[in-house]
Design an enzyme around this catalytic site. Structure first.
Site, short mmCIF file in Angstrom:
data_model
loop_
_atom_site.label_atom_id
_atom_site.label_comp_id
_atom_site.label_asym_id
_atom_site.label_seq_id
_atom_site.Cartn_x
_atom_site.Cartn_y
_atom_site.Cartn_z
N ASN A 9 40.81 28.69 39.75
CA ASN A 9 41.19 29.93 39.08
C ASN A 9 41.23 31.02 40.15
O ASN A 9 40.20 31.46 40.64
CB ASN A 9 40.14 30.26 38.00
N LYS A 11 42.22 34.04 39.89
CA LYS A 11 41.96 35.40 39.38
C LYS A 11 42.99 36.38 39.97
O LYS A 11 44.14 35.98 40.17
CB LYS A 11 40.51 35.79 39.68
N HIS A 94 38.21 33.13 29.42
CA HIS A 94 37.38 33.34 30.62
C HIS A 94 36.44 34.53 30.38
O HIS A 94 36.82 35.51 29.76
CB HIS A 94 38.26 33.58 31.85
N GLU A 96 35.59 36.87 32.20
CA GLU A 96 36.10 38.18 32.65
C GLU A 96 37.05 38.77 31.63
O GLU A 96 37.12 39.98 31.45
CB GLU A 96 36.76 38.02 34.03
N GLU A 166 30.97 27.94 31.79
CA GLU A 166 30.79 28.82 32.94
C GLU A 166 29.71 29.84 32.60
O GLU A 166 30.00 30.88 31.99
CB GLU A 166 32.09 29.56 33.27
N GLY A 172 30.69 33.98 40.62
CA GLY A 172 30.90 34.89 41.75
C GLY A 172 29.60 35.44 42.31
O GLY A 172 29.61 36.39 43.10
N SER A 212 30.25 29.42 40.95
CA SER A 212 29.79 29.24 42.33
C SER A 212 29.76 27.78 42.79
O SER A 212 28.84 27.38 43.50
CB SER A 212 28.43 29.92 42.53
P1 13P Z 1 33.31 31.39 41.24
O1 13P Z 1 33.54 29.96 41.64
O2 13P Z 1 33.87 32.38 42.21
O3 13P Z 1 31.87 31.64 40.90
O4 13P Z 1 34.14 31.65 39.88
C1 13P Z 1 34.02 30.76 38.86
C2 13P Z 1 35.02 31.10 37.81
O5 13P Z 1 34.94 32.14 37.18
C3 13P Z 1 36.15 30.18 37.61
O6 13P Z 1 36.85 30.51 36.46
#
Ligand code: 13P
Length: 249
Positions: A9, A11, A94, A96, A166, A172, A212
């Protein structure tokens, strides 16, 4: 047998030329694997990405889609628009999108219904926040996210659903769920699906872990029996790291 999947992803990262460069590198370095490999660049680069990957097995997927067929939804993208450029899978839910764009379980349920009605495969994300885990509510939160967005669906559509657990506190942050925490939650998710549907459906749905995942921890996380792959953020933006994670599966 359920599919193994590694999805990146991206983003809101990578402009068009950066997208082309990273995809060319990924396509060149893609290891032999039985896993499905997917990348989700930003919307405006989806067409470019599908062209770059015409001769590759890497699938281009969307980060989001709207629940309406078409109409006055400025800035939004419909299922038909995705299909028209050869994108057949969309990430929905997601954290976010939930946190920064007000996407509630009710909105996500509508998106899932629309996607499935259009035969778009859904990569559905969910997971608890840090306070939920600290207070021991993480199982209840995950169960309600699944129930509210997915458990009204007909059993027949579950072959088009992939789940991605997640935990928000691991996204992140550099902090991952331990392999044991991931396994514990994935087994709980499968049990919850068994109760709502059948063991067969629960056994067939791929459940990815996200938060992560890096080359250094992927092997151990993927070794857990109920972890069927990963949804990778930061590490998917670096070809060698993403390739190492694909090798880990
Ligand atoms: P990270 O791997 O940067 O923690 O992000 C995970 C994520 O949100 C994938 O959708």
């Amino acid at each position: 047998m359920r599919s193994k999947i590694v999805a990146g992803n991206w983003k809101m990262n990578k402009n068009l030329s950066e997208t082309e460069t990273l995809l060319a590198e990924l396509a060149a370095k893609l290891p032999d694997t039985n896993a499905e490999v997917m990348v989700a660049p930003t919307y405006i680069n989806l067409i470019g990405a599908t062209r770059c990957l015409e001769n590759s097995t890497i699938e281009v997927i969307a980060q989001n889609m709207h629940f309406a067929e078409s109409g006055a939804f400025t800035g939004e993208i419909s299922a038909d628009m995705l299909l028209s450029i050869g994108v057949n899978t969309a990430i929905i839910g997601h954290s976010e999108r939930r946190a920064y764009f007000g996407e509630t379980d009710a909105i996500l349920a509508k998106k899932v219904v629309t996607a499935l009605a259009k035969n778009i495969r859904v990569l559905f994300c969910f997971g608890e926040e840090l306070e939920d885990r600290k207070s021991g509510n993480h199982f209840a939160v995950v169960e309600s996210q699944l129930k509210n967005a997915l458990f009204s669906l007909d059993a027949s559509v579950w072959s088009k659903i992939v789940l991605a657990y997640e935990p928000v506190w691991a996204i992140g942050t550099g902090e991952t769920a331990s392999p044991e925490q991931a396994q514990e939650m994935h087994a709980f998710i499968r049990k919850t699906i068994t109760e709502a549907y059948t063991t067969k459906i629960a056994d067939q749905v791929s459940i990815l872990y996200g938060g992560s995942v890096k080359p250094g921890n992927a092997t151990e996380i993927f070794s857990k029996p109920d972890v069927d792959g990963g949804l990778i953020g930061g590490a998917s933006l670096v070809a060698d790291d993403f390739v190492a994670i694909i090798k880990a599966i």
